[in-house]
Design a protein around this motif. Structure first.
Motif, PDB file in Angstrom:
ATOM      1  N   LEU A  63       0.819  -1.208   0.000  1.00 16.25           N
ATOM      2  CA  LEU A  63       0.000   0.000   0.000  1.00 16.25           C
ATOM      3  C   LEU A  63       0.855   1.261   0.000  1.00 16.25           C
ATOM      4  CD1 LEU A  63      -2.751   1.401   0.204  1.00 16.25           C
ATOM      5  CD2 LEU A  63      -2.613   1.134   2.697  1.00 16.25           C
ATOM      6  N   SER A  64       1.956   1.248   0.736  1.00 16.94           N
ATOM      7  CA  SER A  64       2.825   2.435   0.805  1.00 16.94           C
ATOM      8  C   SER A  64       3.336   2.823  -0.579  1.00 16.94           C
ATOM      9  CB  SER A  64       3.998   2.179   1.745  1.00 16.94           C
ATOM     10  OG  SER A  64       4.761   1.055   1.310  1.00 16.94           O
ATOM     11  N   HIS A  65       3.620   1.813  -1.418  1.00 19.13           N
ATOM     12  CA  HIS A  65       4.100   2.107  -2.773  1.00 19.13           C
ATOM     13  C   HIS A  65       2.968   2.633  -3.642  1.00 19.13           C
ATOM     14  CE1 HIS A  65       7.256   1.763  -5.835  1.00 19.13           C
ATOM     15  NE2 HIS A  65       6.272   1.455  -6.679  1.00 19.13           N
ATOM     16  N   TRP A  66       1.759   2.096  -3.457  1.00 22.36           N
ATOM     17  CA  TRP A  66       0.588   2.627  -4.164  1.00 22.36           C
ATOM     18  C   TRP A  66       0.427   4.118  -3.888  1.00 22.36           C
ATOM     19  CZ3 TRP A  66      -3.379   0.651  -7.308  1.00 22.36           C
ATOM     20  CH2 TRP A  66      -3.340  -0.725  -7.567  1.00 22.36           C
ATOM     21  N   LEU A  67       0.531   4.491  -2.633  1.00 17.53           N
ATOM     22  CA  LEU A  67       0.346   5.891  -2.253  1.00 17.53           C
ATOM     23  C   LEU A  67       1.435   6.774  -2.860  1.00 17.53           C
ATOM     24  CD1 LEU A  67      -0.648   5.425   1.503  1.00 17.53           C
ATOM     25  CD2 LEU A  67      -2.159   5.924  -0.442  1.00 17.53           C
ATOM     26  N   LYS A  68       2.652   6.260  -2.907  1.00 11.26           N
ATOM     27  CA  LYS A  68       3.759   7.014  -3.502  1.00 11.26           C
ATOM     28  C   LYS A  68       3.525   7.228  -4.998  1.00 11.26           C
ATOM     29  CE  LYS A  68       8.809   6.952  -4.026  1.00 11.26           C
ATOM     30  NZ  LYS A  68      10.052   6.156  -3.779  1.00 11.26           N
ATOM     31  N   THR A  69       3.049   6.192  -5.669  1.00 11.43           N
ATOM     32  CA  THR A  69       2.772   6.307  -7.100  1.00 11.43           C
ATOM     33  C   THR A  69       1.634   7.288  -7.357  1.00 11.43           C
ATOM     34  OG1 THR A  69       3.465   4.005  -7.400  1.00 11.43           O
ATOM     35  CG2 THR A  69       2.229   5.020  -9.195  1.00 11.43           C
ATOM     36  N   LEU A  70       0.556   7.143  -6.603  1.00 10.61           N
ATOM     37  CA  LEU A  70      -0.597   8.026  -6.780  1.00 10.61           C
ATOM     38  C   LEU A  70      -0.231   9.486  -6.560  1.00 10.61           C
ATOM     39  CD1 LEU A  70      -3.330   5.875  -5.018  1.00 10.61           C
ATOM     40  CD2 LEU A  70      -3.367   6.591  -7.418  1.00 10.61           C
ATOM     41  N   SER A  71       0.648   9.751  -5.587  1.00  6.62           N
ATOM     42  CA  SER A  71       1.038  11.142  -5.304  1.00  6.62           C
ATOM     43  C   SER A  71       1.776  11.771  -6.480  1.00  6.62           C
ATOM     44  CB  SER A  71       1.908  11.207  -4.050  1.00  6.62           C
ATOM     45  OG  SER A  71       3.173  10.575  -4.267  1.00  6.62           O
ATOM     46  N   ASN A 121       3.228   1.571 -11.317  1.00  9.93           N
ATOM     47  CA  ASN A 121       3.221   1.080  -9.940  1.00  9.93           C
ATOM     48  C   ASN A 121       3.952  -0.252  -9.834  1.00  9.93           C
ATOM     49  OD1 ASN A 121       2.247   1.552  -7.205  1.00  9.93           O
ATOM     50  ND2 ASN A 121       0.875  -0.183  -7.526  1.00  9.93           N
TER      51      ASN A 121
END
Length: 490
Positions: free
Chosen positions: A204-212, A320
């Protein structure tokens, strides 16, 4: 003169024949069932988009420079979405592809026909994605990524991909319907694979980084390759000529007045309806305006929710996954396109992903190569068909025969052109041409929709502003690339 066209409009309609007038056909009643029966051009465009910007360039540029650059994809897709919608506006009213509308502008049809044929061949004349497909097929059969000694095998596999593409384009009742069918199948497989793998293996942490990264507007890394940036900005959506040819598919699908002018049929179709080189418009009755608003519901669903959202989600899922398994700062430009994801996924996640990722990569790249081939042939065919009355009058000549004649020529040319470099270097050619096409065509669409369309159907002010912003953004990127090229040659 039709009472729908002002004297000012009539003065700039160029040297093509004037429109005739008929009522606007009614679309099917708007429902979920009819929605999936009616939409489709957006699926073709999405299948053609996902193999370039999303699968190749997106991972390449984000692994190299970081995910803060993803805001460019957000802006590019939004601008190209509005660009597409305004091009489609003209086709719904006239039944003509937007390139025919551009040919109605000064200094005349022959001038713009020559210019856009040149741009189309320059952008899509090299089958870059066929080379990418060959890399994937080689890795599948050999169990490894191709090296310097595998050039002959790669070329033979590229020829096979080109031959399969020709076979597909020969099938179906109309070429648009066949492309639509294959596009839905490819999109379903590609997105099912990407969603499953991302949900199972990316934290999830990587998802959030990509989305940002999609909202970090204005952030640009140092030492960014201008050509790679221009290619990313163009291919995050559809990239130039592809954005224009969406209107050809809408015509062939029978959207709006497109139902009144015919389509490009396949080689084995028995349809006797000849494609008209000139469109038809409708009188502005209340009934026709109601039909117009209903058609726009289908167009909006096809472009906003299918193509636009599909491009964003496709970019998100590919980037992602790639940035989660591929080490930062890896230069992937010279790795086998479509196979490097499989190698890193097999090393980082599970060895079985070597085969699964290669299968997905093949469908991704094949869908784009198929779409790009049709875009190339369709654009040249439609332009020549409209611009040359002498050709249309030749005995036994019709638009479908012309399409397959150009397909044969492009196929022979492609067998030589694929020797010019690896897939990403070839794909950069597309980016170099797509930016100027989008910049120039955005202004032309603005002129067409504010001069040739009746007042009631013209775009609102904010959409006109969006076309100007599109022209400025892609014009600036093109200027930056040209300047960088000039400095490198000094």
């Amino acid at each position: 003169m039709s009472n729908n066209i002002s004297p000012q409009s009539a003065r700039i309609t160029g040297d093509l024949a004037p429109w005739s007038e008929e009522d606007l056909p009614a679309p099917p009643p708007f429902s979920i069932r009819n929605l999936f029966r009616t939409i489709g051009p957006g699926a073709i465009l999405l299948a053609g988009s996902i193999g370039g910007g999303e699968w190749l360039i997106g991972p390449t540029i984000t692994v190299k420079y970081g995910m803060s650059i993803l805001w460019i994809a957000t802006v590019a897709i939004a601008l190209q979405l509005l660009f597409n919608l305004e091009a489609i506006r003209y086709t719904l009213y006239t039944g003509e592809p937007i390139l025919v509308g551009i040919m109605r502008l000064r200094p005349g049809s022959k001038f713009w026909a020559s210019g856009y044929i040149f741009a189309t061949v320059a952008q899509l004349g090299v089958p870059a994605l066929a080379a990418g497909c060959a890399s994937v097929l080689f890795a599948t059969f050999a169990g490894r990524i191709a090296g310097d000694g595998d050039a002959t095998s790669l070329h033979l596999l590229t020829y096979l991909v080109i031959a399969i593409t020709v076979a597909i384009l020969l099938s179906g009742k109309t070429i648009e319907r066949m492309l639509e069918y294959f596009s839905w199948v490819m999109i379903t497989f590609i997105f099912s694979f990407l969603i499953t793998v991302n949900l199972l293996f990316v934290p999830l942490s990587h998802w959030l980084k990509t989305l940002s990264g999609f909202v970090q507007f204005g952030s640009l890394p140092a030492n960014l390759d201008p050509l790679l940036l221009a290619t990313f900005a163009a291919t995050a959506g559809s990239g130039g000529i592809g954005n224009l040819v969406i209107t050809n598919w809408y015509r062939d699908k029978g959207f709006g007045m497109g139902a009144k002018v015919g389509s490009i049929t396949s080689a084995f179709s028995h349809s006797e309806m000849q494609l008209s080189p000139v469109g038809k418009v409708f009188p502005l009755t209340e009934e026709n305006l109601n039909h117009w608003r209903s058609w726009w519901k289908y167009v909006s669903a096809d472009q906003v929710w299918l193509w636009g959202l599909g491009c964003l989600v496709g970019m998100l899922l590919n980037v992602n996954l790639a940035t989660a398994v591929i080490p930062e700062n890896t230069n992937m430009e010279h790795l086998a396109a479509g196979a490097f994801q499989a190698r890193f996924m097999a090393e980082q996640l599970w060895t079985g992903f070597w085969w699964l990722a290669l299968l997905n990569g093949f469908w991704v790249l094949m869908s784009t190569h198929l779409s790009n081939t049709d875009v190339l042939i369709r654009t040249v065919t439609d332009i020549v068909w409209v611009a040359s009355p002498q050709l249309r009058e030749r005995r036994k000549m019709n638009v479908s025969r012309l399409y397959y004649l150009f397909l044969m020529i492009a196929t022979v040319w492609g067998l030589f052109a694929v020797h010019w470099g690896h897939a990403i270097s070839l794909f950069k050619i597309l980016g170099a041409v797509a930016g100027p096409v989008l910049a120039v065509a955005a202004i032309q669409i603005l002129i067409i929709n504010t001069k040739l369309l009746p007042q009631q159907l013209r775009p609102p002010i904010w959409r006109r502003g969006a076309l100007i912003v599109c022209a400025i953004c892609y014009g600036s990127l093109s200027a930056a690339f040209i300047w960088d090229l000039y400095l490198s040659l000094k």
